[in-house]
Design an enzyme around this catalytic site. Structure first.
Site, PDB file in Angstrom:
ATOM      1  N   SER A   1      -9.750  -0.346   7.315  1.00  0.00           N
ATOM      2  CA  SER A   1      -9.342   0.065   5.977  1.00  0.00           C
ATOM      3  C   SER A   1      -8.287  -1.638   5.232  1.00  0.00           C
ATOM      4  O   SER A   1      -8.316  -1.766   4.529  1.00  0.00           O
ATOM      5  CB  SER A   1      -8.536   0.830   6.222  1.00  0.00           C
ATOM      6  OG  SER A   1      -8.654   2.442   6.017  1.00  0.00           O
TER       7      SER A   1
ATOM      8  N   SER B   1      -9.660   1.876   3.465  1.00  0.00           N
ATOM      9  CA  SER B   1      -8.267   2.444   2.361  1.00  0.00           C
ATOM     10  C   SER B   1      -7.696   1.441   1.186  1.00  0.00           C
ATOM     11  O   SER B   1      -7.271   1.976  -0.024  1.00  0.00           O
ATOM     12  CB  SER B   1      -8.383   3.793   3.301  1.00  0.00           C
ATOM     13  OG  SER B   1      -7.344   3.324   3.980  1.00  0.00           O
TER      14      SER B   1
ATOM     15  N   LYS C   1       0.864  -0.776   0.234  1.00  0.00           N
ATOM     16  CA  LYS C   1       0.265  -0.282  -0.195  1.00  0.00           C
ATOM     17  C   LYS C   1       0.808   1.411  -0.109  1.00  0.00           C
ATOM     18  O   LYS C   1       1.476   1.337   0.557  1.00  0.00           O
ATOM     19  CB  LYS C   1      -0.859   0.070   1.573  1.00  0.00           C
ATOM     20  CG  LYS C   1      -1.664   1.317   0.856  1.00  0.00           C
ATOM     21  CD  LYS C   1      -2.465   0.811   2.615  1.00  0.00           C
ATOM     22  CE  LYS C   1      -3.854   2.335   2.489  1.00  0.00           C
ATOM     23  NZ  LYS C   1      -4.725   1.934   3.623  1.00  0.00           N
TER      24      LYS C   1
HETATM   25  N1  GLN Z   1     -13.064   4.444   6.855  1.00  0.00           N
HETATM   26  C1  GLN Z   1     -12.627   5.103   7.408  1.00  0.00           C
HETATM   27  C2  GLN Z   1     -11.755   6.389   7.591  1.00  0.00           C
HETATM   28  O1  GLN Z   1     -12.484   6.474   6.764  1.00  0.00           O
HETATM   29  C3  GLN Z   1     -11.236   3.645   8.520  1.00  0.00           C
HETATM   30  C4  GLN Z   1      -9.986   4.155   7.547  1.00  0.00           C
HETATM   31  C5  GLN Z   1      -8.528   3.281   7.161  1.00  0.00           C
HETATM   32  O2  GLN Z   1      -8.454   2.233   8.489  1.00  0.00           O
HETATM   33  N2  GLN Z   1      -7.360   3.441   7.270  1.00  0.00           N
HETATM   34  O3  GLN Z   1     -11.330   6.495   8.894  1.00  0.00           O
END
Ligand code: GLN
Length: 487
Positions: free
Chosen positions: A181, A157, A82
Site C-alpha cells: 500500500s 491503499s 494517511k
Molecule cells: N492491496 C493489498 C490489500 O488489499 C494491500 C493493502 C495494504 O498494503 N494495506 O490487502
C-alpha cells in the site's frame, strides 16, 4: 536514459535548506502547500480533512522555535498523514463510516517523533477503508484521482498520500504498507514509496489491519526525503513490543551516486506472463542503468512466489477479522440507533458501518480461523509464509538487494478493477511477498509508458537492510535525473 525524476516537486531537504538559510519561513512554506491544496485538490480528492488555521499555527510555532535557536530535523516541514494513523486532536476515520466523528486522543509514535523534530501536520489523506484495497476506491468517503491522469486510480491503499505528494499538495506523506500500500501507489503516481522492514518503525497508534504485516512508511518526491523521514521515525519503542531494538544507522550517509561493489538479484518469477510490456520495458532499462552504475546484476529464483497471493489473502484476512472485532459501536466511532438488545446493536453497527470489501475480509478471515478450517487454510498459509521468507533469506545470501517491478500493470482506469476483487488481489503479486517475509522495499519512479503513465522500479532489501535499498534507489534516481551525456 529515463526521464528526469520529479524535478518539479518540492522536497523536505530542499525546504529545510531554505528554512535554515532564512530564505523562507515555515509559515510561507505551509501557506504555499495550503494554496496548492485549494487550487488543485478539488480535481484530485487526495485529502479527507485539512485544518488551515491549525496548520498555520503549527508553522508559526516552528518559526518561533527556529528564531529561538532551536533546531529540529524537520522543523517547519508540512507532512500529510494517511487517515489510519493517530494525530492528536485530528480525525482518524480510516476512510470508514464506522469511525465517522472519531478524533484521535494521542499521537502515534511515528507521528510523535516527527512532531518532536518540528514537523507540521496539515491534513488527513484518503485511503481504501481500513487500508484494504489497491485503488483507494474502497474509501467510504470519496474518490481520489491520479494526478498524472485523472481518469485513472492513484493506487492504494495509501492513494491519497501518494496523490498529494505527486500533485505537490504535500512535501512528504506518511502511509502504511501491509501488502504493497505504499509501494504500489508510489509507482502509480510517480513518487518514491518506502516500506521499512517489519519492526523498524513502531506501529503504536496505527489502526491495525493485519498486525504481522503492517508497517508505517513514507511517500516522498525523492529518496533523500525517504531517508530523512525514516531516520526520525525508526527505532525501539516500549509501546510496541514488535518494534525492534536495533541500532538506527545514518541513512543519509548511505546515499551515494554509484553502485560499485553491489550485487543485485533479478527474481525470475517476477518477470513472467501477466507483466505488461509497458511496465517491463522501463523496469528492464532501469536494471541496465544500475549495471552501468557499477552493480553486478544476476538472475535468481524465488520459487514460492506463485503461492504468495493465496498466502497473503488468508493471513491478512484472518488478522483483519480479529483486529476489526473492536469496532462494535461500544468504544469507538459510530453506533447504530439504540436497539433493545446489545447483539442487535453490534450487528446493525457493523452492517451499516463497514463497506463491502471490509465485510468480505472479515467473513473470509473468520472462516479460515474457524475450527475445522484452521489447519487447512490458516496453518497452511503460515507454513507457506515460512517458505517465502526462506526464499528471500537464500537470495540475500548472494546479493545485497533485488530489483523487480512493483505492479504488473499500469494504473487502472477508475472503476476498471473495483468490481473484480480477484483482479485487484492478483495485482499485488510483486508486493505482498516483502510483507510476508518482513523485509524492506522501495518504489522509485523509472520512467513512463508511451501514454505518460508512471512506472515504478521496486528495490527489495533484507530485514533491516534499508541502507542498501536507499543507496540503490538514490544512485538510480540521481543517474536518471542527470541530463543524458551529449554527443
Ligand atoms: N492491496 C493489498 C490489500 O488489499 C494491500 C493493502 C495494504 O498494503 N494495506 O490487502
Amino acid at each position: 536514459m529515463a526521464e528526469p525524476v520529479n524535478r518539479a516537486l518540492p522536497t523536505a531537504h530542499a525546504a529545510l535548506a531554505r528554512l535554515r538559510r532564512g530564505e523562507c519561513s515555515s509559515e510561507e512554506l505551509v501557506r504555499d502547500v495550503l494554496g496548492r491544496i485549494r487550487a488543485t485538490d478539488g480535481g484530485i480528492g487526495a485529502y479527507l480533512w485539512v485544518d488551515e488555521e491549525d496548520a498555520l499555527g503549527q508553522a508559526r510555532a516552528a518559526d518561533a522555535r527556529r528564531a529561538a535557536g532551536n533546531e529540529g530535523r524537520l522543523l517547519g516541514v508540512p507532512v500529510a498523514v494517511k487517515d489510519v494513523l493517530n494525530v492528536r486532536g485530528q480525525p482518524c476515520t480510516c476512510a470508514s463510516r464506522i469511525l465517522r466523528g472519531y478524533v484521535a486522543p494521542y499521537d502515534a509514535t511515528a507521528v510523535a517523533r516527527l512532531r518532536a523534530e518540528g514537523a507540521v501536520f496539515a491534513g488527513r489523506t484518503n485511503m481504501d477503508e481500513f487500508a484494504m484495497g489497491s485503488t483507494t476506491e474502497n474509501s467510504a468517503v470519496q474518490v481520489t484521482r491520479n494526478p498524472r491522469d485523472p481518469e485513472r486510480v492513484p493506487g492504494g491503499s495509501s492513494g491519497g498520500a501518494a496523490a498529494c505528494v505527486a500533485a505537490g499538495e504535500a512535501v512528504v506523506a506518511l502511509g502504511t504498507d501491509t501488502g504493497g500500500s505504499i509501494r504500489q501507489p508510489a509507482a502509480f503516481c510517480g513518487c518514491v514509496g518506502l516500506k521499512p522492514s517489519y519492526g523498524r518503525v513502531s506501529r503504536y497508534g496505527l489502526t491495525a489491519f493485519a498486525s504481522s504485516l503492517d508497517q508505517i512508511g513514507t511517500l516522498s518526491a525523492d529518496v533523500r526525503d525517504a531517508a530523512l523521514m525514516l531516520q526520525v521515525m525508526a527505532g525501539a519503542d516500549c509501546m510496541d513490543s514488535t518494534c525492534l531494538d536495533a541500532p538506527v544507522p545514518d541513512y543519509g550517509a548511505a546515499l551515494r551516486d554509484d553502485l560499485r561493489g553491489m550485487k543485485l538479484g533479478i527474481p525470475r518469477e517476477y518477470f513472467v506472463g501477466g507483466l505488461a510490456p509497458e511496465v517491463e520495458t522501463p523496469v528492464r532499462a532501469a536494471i541496465e542503468q544500475c549495471r552501468a552504475l557499477g552493480a553486478e546484476v544476476a538472475e535468481l529464483s524465488l520459487p514460492h512466489t506463485e503461492y504468495a497471493i493465496a498466502t497473503y489473502y488468508v493471513i491478512a484476512a484472518a488478522e483483519a477479522s480479529a483486529n476489526l472485532a473492536r469496532f462494535d459501536g461500544v468504544r469507538y466511532g459510530r453506533r447504530a440507533r439504540a436497539e433493545s438488545d446489545p447483539m442487535t446493536m453490534y450487528c446493525r453497527t457493523r452492517a451499516e458501518g463497514f463497506g463491502a470489501e471490509v465485510k468480505r475480509r472479515v467473513i473470509l478471515g473468520t472462516y479460515v480461523l474457524s475450527s475445522g478450517y484452521y489447519d487447512a487454510y490458516y496453518l497452511t498459509a503460515q507454513r507457506v509464509r515460512t517458505l517465502i521468507r526462506r526464499d528471500f533469506e537464500k537470495a540475500f545470501a548472494h546479493c545485497d538487494a533485488l530489483l523487480a517491478p512493483v505492479a504488473p500493470s499500469l494504473p487502472w482506469r477508475l472503476g476498471e478493477a473495483a468490481d473484480d476483487p480477484l483482479k485487484m488481489y492478483l495485482g499485488d503479486i510483486y508486493t505482498v511477498t516483502a510483507n510476508l517475509a518482513g523485509i524492506c522495499g522501495m518504489s522509485v519512479p523509472c520512467g513512463s509508458s508511451a501514454d505518460g503513465l508512471p512506472v515504478g522500479l521496486q528495490i527489495l532489501g533484507p530485514a533491516l537492510g534499508e541502507e542498501k535499498v536507499l543507496r540503490v534507489g538514490h544512485a538510480y534516481e540521481a543517474s536518471a535525473s542527470r541530463p543524458a551525456a551529449g554527443p
